[in-house]
Design a protein around this motif. Structure first.
Motif, short mmCIF file in Angstrom:
data_model
loop_
_atom_site.label_atom_id
_atom_site.label_comp_id
_atom_site.label_asym_id
_atom_site.label_seq_id
_atom_site.Cartn_x
_atom_site.Cartn_y
_atom_site.Cartn_z
N ARG A 121 24.54 25.00 52.02
CA ARG A 121 24.40 23.98 53.08
C ARG A 121 22.96 23.79 53.54
NH1 ARG A 121 25.69 26.25 58.74
NH2 ARG A 121 25.50 28.51 58.52
N TYR A 122 22.08 24.71 53.11
CA TYR A 122 20.67 24.59 53.47
C TYR A 122 19.85 23.92 52.38
CZ TYR A 122 22.21 28.04 56.88
OH TYR A 122 22.89 28.69 57.88
N GLY A 123 20.48 23.63 51.26
CA GLY A 123 19.77 22.97 50.17
C GLY A 123 19.28 23.90 49.08
N HIS A 124 19.56 25.20 49.19
CA HIS A 124 19.18 26.12 48.12
C HIS A 124 20.15 25.97 46.94
CE1 HIS A 124 17.86 28.37 51.89
NE2 HIS A 124 16.73 28.02 51.28
N ARG A 125 19.62 26.05 45.73
CA ARG A 125 20.47 25.93 44.55
C ARG A 125 21.38 27.15 44.42
NH1 ARG A 125 19.51 21.67 40.67
NH2 ARG A 125 21.21 22.69 39.57
N LEU A 126 22.64 26.87 44.08
CA LEU A 126 23.61 27.93 43.82
C LEU A 126 23.99 27.98 42.34
CD1 LEU A 126 26.06 27.50 46.84
CD2 LEU A 126 24.38 29.31 46.51
N ASP A 127 24.15 26.80 41.72
CA ASP A 127 24.57 26.72 40.32
C ASP A 127 25.76 27.63 40.06
OD1 ASP A 127 22.59 24.89 38.95
OD2 ASP A 127 21.24 26.27 39.99
N TRP A 128 26.81 27.38 40.79
CA TRP A 128 27.97 28.24 40.74
C TRP A 128 29.24 27.39 40.71
CZ3 TRP A 128 28.06 32.71 38.89
CH2 TRP A 128 29.10 33.63 39.13
N VAL A 129 30.36 28.01 40.39
CA VAL A 129 31.66 27.34 40.35
C VAL A 129 32.65 28.19 41.13
CG1 VAL A 129 33.53 26.48 38.91
CG2 VAL A 129 31.16 26.30 38.11
N ASP A 130 33.36 27.55 42.03
CA ASP A 130 34.42 28.23 42.77
C ASP A 130 35.76 27.99 42.08
OD1 ASP A 130 32.84 29.31 44.75
OD2 ASP A 130 33.09 27.61 46.12
N PHE A 131 36.47 29.09 41.79
CA PHE A 131 37.80 29.01 41.21
C PHE A 131 38.85 29.37 42.26
CE2 PHE A 131 35.12 29.71 37.51
CZ PHE A 131 35.72 28.97 36.51
N HIS A 132 40.04 28.81 42.09
CA HIS A 132 41.15 29.17 42.96
C HIS A 132 41.47 30.65 42.77
CE1 HIS A 132 45.35 29.28 44.42
NE2 HIS A 132 45.00 28.26 45.18
N PRO A 133 41.93 31.33 43.84
CA PRO A 133 42.28 32.76 43.69
C PRO A 133 43.26 33.03 42.54
CG PRO A 133 42.24 32.17 46.00
CD PRO A 133 42.04 30.89 45.24
N ALA A 134 44.12 32.06 42.22
CA ALA A 134 45.08 32.27 41.13
C ALA A 134 44.36 32.45 39.80
CB ALA A 134 46.05 31.09 41.04
N TRP A 135 43.24 31.76 39.61
CA TRP A 135 42.45 31.94 38.38
C TRP A 135 41.96 33.39 38.27
CZ3 TRP A 135 40.67 29.91 33.84
CH2 TRP A 135 39.51 30.44 33.31
N HIS A 136 41.43 33.89 39.36
CA HIS A 136 40.93 35.27 39.33
C HIS A 136 42.07 36.26 39.13
CE1 HIS A 136 36.88 34.08 40.30
NE2 HIS A 136 37.30 33.40 41.35
N GLU A 137 43.23 35.96 39.69
CA GLU A 137 44.39 36.82 39.46
C GLU A 137 44.76 36.87 37.98
OE1 GLU A 137 49.20 36.92 40.46
OE2 GLU A 137 47.89 35.56 41.58
N LEU A 138 44.78 35.71 37.34
CA LEU A 138 45.12 35.64 35.93
C LEU A 138 44.05 36.30 35.06
CD1 LEU A 138 46.40 31.97 35.96
CD2 LEU A 138 47.81 33.99 35.53
N MET A 139 42.80 36.10 35.41
CA MET A 139 41.71 36.76 34.67
C MET A 139 41.86 38.28 34.77
SD MET A 139 39.40 34.71 33.14
CE MET A 139 37.75 35.40 33.26
N GLY A 140 42.20 38.76 35.96
CA GLY A 140 42.39 40.19 36.14
C GLY A 140 43.53 40.72 35.29
N LEU A 141 44.61 39.96 35.19
CA LEU A 141 45.74 40.38 34.37
C LEU A 141 45.38 40.40 32.89
CD1 LEU A 141 48.64 38.45 36.15
CD2 LEU A 141 48.33 40.93 36.09
N ALA A 142 44.75 39.32 32.42
CA ALA A 142 44.42 39.23 30.99
C ALA A 142 43.42 40.30 30.58
CB ALA A 142 43.89 37.84 30.67
N PHE A 143 42.33 40.41 31.32
CA PHE A 143 41.30 41.38 30.97
C PHE A 143 41.78 42.81 31.25
CE2 PHE A 143 38.86 37.63 30.58
CZ PHE A 143 37.73 37.94 29.84
N GLY A 144 42.56 42.98 32.29
CA GLY A 144 43.07 44.31 32.59
C GLY A 144 44.03 44.84 31.54
N HIS A 145 44.73 43.93 30.85
CA HIS A 145 45.65 44.33 29.79
C HIS A 145 44.96 44.39 28.42
CE1 HIS A 145 48.83 43.51 32.76
NE2 HIS A 145 49.62 44.22 31.98
N GLY A 146 43.66 44.15 28.38
CA GLY A 146 42.93 44.26 27.12
C GLY A 146 43.19 43.15 26.13
#
Length: 557
Positions: A82-107
């Motif tokens: 909000r101050y104008g500094h670059r972030l160059d980032w992407v926000d994902f829904h918490p469900a995405w992170h949940e799924l990533m945790g399941l997939a990577f956690g199961h190898g």
């Protein structure tokens, strides 16, 4: 309070809800799949427990809801704070992170490499089974798991990338934006395509200039752009740039070892037809620090050495996507009535379901055969040559068939299947993508021809595999004789490439069905696919009482 707010709407009593399909949940996609279960018992029984754990996720209502939410609430680009500094980032829904945790956690991303480390045979096959299952959970997360799978190959046996290798194969997910040394696990992406080049990586314009050496790694500064950059929150990603010696391969870290952000500037997110849960972006480099991977000037060869694994993963992933579509279609048709009968018992619908079951079984068996060949590539030259041709063959064919397959699964659902609340609609938008990623259909056919021309013994290895003793019945034998003649005569003719590669795929699928499927099932596949009666249209099997048995074989228990 206004009069409008005081009014109470009447409750409708027009109808009761009935004759809707039951929810497709509460099943295990591994233990309920006789084809997958038998393959694991035969080739890697040590991974059965892992496979059952991932298979349970596919039928878990909470995980299914997470997949829905991750696609309904799409990633959001955050270029600035909000101050104008670059972030160059992407926000994902918490469900995405949940799924990533399941997939990577199961190898799902790493089992091939951890199995090799632990001395277990069949790691690529076992990892393929997990990928097949995960693609019945959520396909967007299948992109980062597949990229991590291939990325580990580039890190192997290179001391300067030892930490990257360890973090990449960790059975964990750490979304924090930190230097690699401070993270439990890493996510790796790829970014090669540029606007002017598309699939032709020789047209790379990004420039890499040598900047020195740090901790055994050769450091360059990159300037240029990339047109497709998937999972832009990855901790590192492979990319290409032109150096004095030619196009070279690099690894770019998003966060530098000192904690500062690398000069990776996101431009926008792609508004994609499918794969909506996953973010794909455009990116620009300006003095972006990168580590050279392999030899300078050998970048395309380096990337292609990883591509065998990503292409295998798309062949497997498409088979998994088809299996999920089949499960959904069987559930819908088996729990909804139409015209006075259960839909699955209507003769024409039963034909469609049986044909889908044949297609799914053949796709799975052939893709898993390529995975087994991948396990043997370092020790068996025949398997290496077979894998060299069979990988692009099955990447082409399974990805090609997936879109038509899911279309028929939507047809089974009728109008309900075209509503985005229904997971089969998500698969319909997803299915065409695998044929584009890691090489379009035409590129795969060109790669097959390239292998047949340049790899001595490749044709012989493929034909030996599909015509091994015990695989060829009379119709299959005639088909193979004609294919062998045409391969010898037309292997250099690009105009016939799709026809040739299609027949190679059918030959391999038929051989695997003859090896592993019941005689009646294999016979049905060969009669329909190899004898000119099918014309590629699902539901055109000769009618018979055995169709019900084929459908029952495909049902998840």
């Amino acid at each position: 309070m206004s009069q409008a707010r005081d009014l109470v709407a009447p409750q409708p009593r027009t109808h009761e809800v009935r004759n809707q399909a039951r929810p497709c949940s509460g099943y295990n996609a591994f233990t309920g799949d006789v084809v997958l279960r038998e393959q694991v018992a035969r080739h890697a029984p040590w991974c059965a427990e892992r496979a059952a754990a991932v298979g349970a996720l596919a039928g878990d209502p909470d995980v299914q809801e997470a997949a829905h939410l991750a696609n309904a609430h799409e990633p959001e680009l955050r270029l600035f704070d909000r101050y104008g500094h670059r972030l160059d980032w992407v926000d994902f829904h918490p469900a995405w992170h949940e799924l990533m945790g399941l997939a990577f956690g199961h190898g799902v991303h790493s089992l091939a490499w951890t199995a090799k480390r632990d001395g277990q045979a069949g790691g690529h096959f076992a990892r393929a089974v997990l990928s097949h299952l995960w693609n019945q959970v959520e396909n967007g997360v299948g992109c980062p798991t597949g990229m991590a799978y291939a990325a580990a190959a580039g890190f192997s046996d290179r001391p300067e990338f030892a930490l990257w290798h360890d973090r990449t194969i960790a059975a964990d997910y750490d979304p924090r934006r930190l230097p690699l040394a401070d993270k439990r696990a890493a996510v790796i992406g790829y970014a090669m395509t540029e606007k002017q080049g598309g699939s032709d990586l020789r047209q790379t314009q990004t420039i890499g200039r040598f900047a020195g050496t740090e901790d055994g790694a050769r450091i360059y500064e990159l300037t240029g752009h990339k047109w497709f950059f998937s999972v832009p929150t990855s901790d590192g990603f492979y990319t290409l740039a032109r150096t004095e010696s030619g196009i070279s391969c690099f690894l770019v870290a998003r966060v530098l070892p000192d904690g500062s952000l690398n000069r990776v500037f996101l431009q926008r997110l792609k508004d994609k037809c499918g794969n909506r849960s996953n973010a794909s972006s455009e990116v620009e480099f300006e003095g972006t620090r990168a580590m050279l991977v392999g030899e300078e000037g050998r970048g395309i060869a380096e990337i292609l050495s990883h591509a065998h694994l990503t292409r295998l993963d798309f062949a497997i992933g498409s088979a998994g996507l088809m299996r999920q579509a089949l499960t959904l279609a069987l559930n819908h048709a088996g729990s909804r009535n139409g015209f006075g009968q259960v839909m699955s018992e209507l003769p024409m619908q039963a034909n469609v379901l049986a044909d889908l079951a044949l297609e799914s079984e053949a796709a799975t068996l052939a893709a898993l055969r390529v995975a087994r060949a991948t396990d043997a590539m370092e020790t068996d030259d025949g398997e290496r040559l077979f894998a060299r041709t069979a990988t692009p063959v099955m990447k082409f064919w399974n990805c090609q068939r997936a879109a038509a397959f899911v279309y028929e699964a939507v047809q089974v659902h009728g109008g309900n299947g075209f509503i985005m609340e229904n997971p089969v609609a998500r698969l319909y938008r997803e299915a065409p993508l695998n044929s584009i990623w890691e090489g379009t259909s035409n590129m795969m056919c060109m790669d097959v021809l390239r292998a047949l021309r340049r790899e001595e013994g490749a044709l012989e290895a493929f034909m030996a595999e599909v015509s091994a003793p015990g695989t060829a019945d009379e119709a299959h034998g005639r088909f193979l004789d004609e294919l062998n003649d045409d391969l010898g005569a037309r292997a250099n003719d690009e105009g016939n490439a799709r026809s040739i590669v299609t027949r190679m795929a059918l030959a391999l699928q038929a051989a695997e069905m003859l090896r592993h499927s019941p005689e009646t099932v294999a016979g049905r596949y060969i009669d329909s696919r190899l004898c000119g009666r099918h014309a590629g249209v699902i539901g055109t099997l000769a009618n018979g009482p055995d169709l019900a048995d084929i459908v029952a074989r495909a049902a998840v228990a």
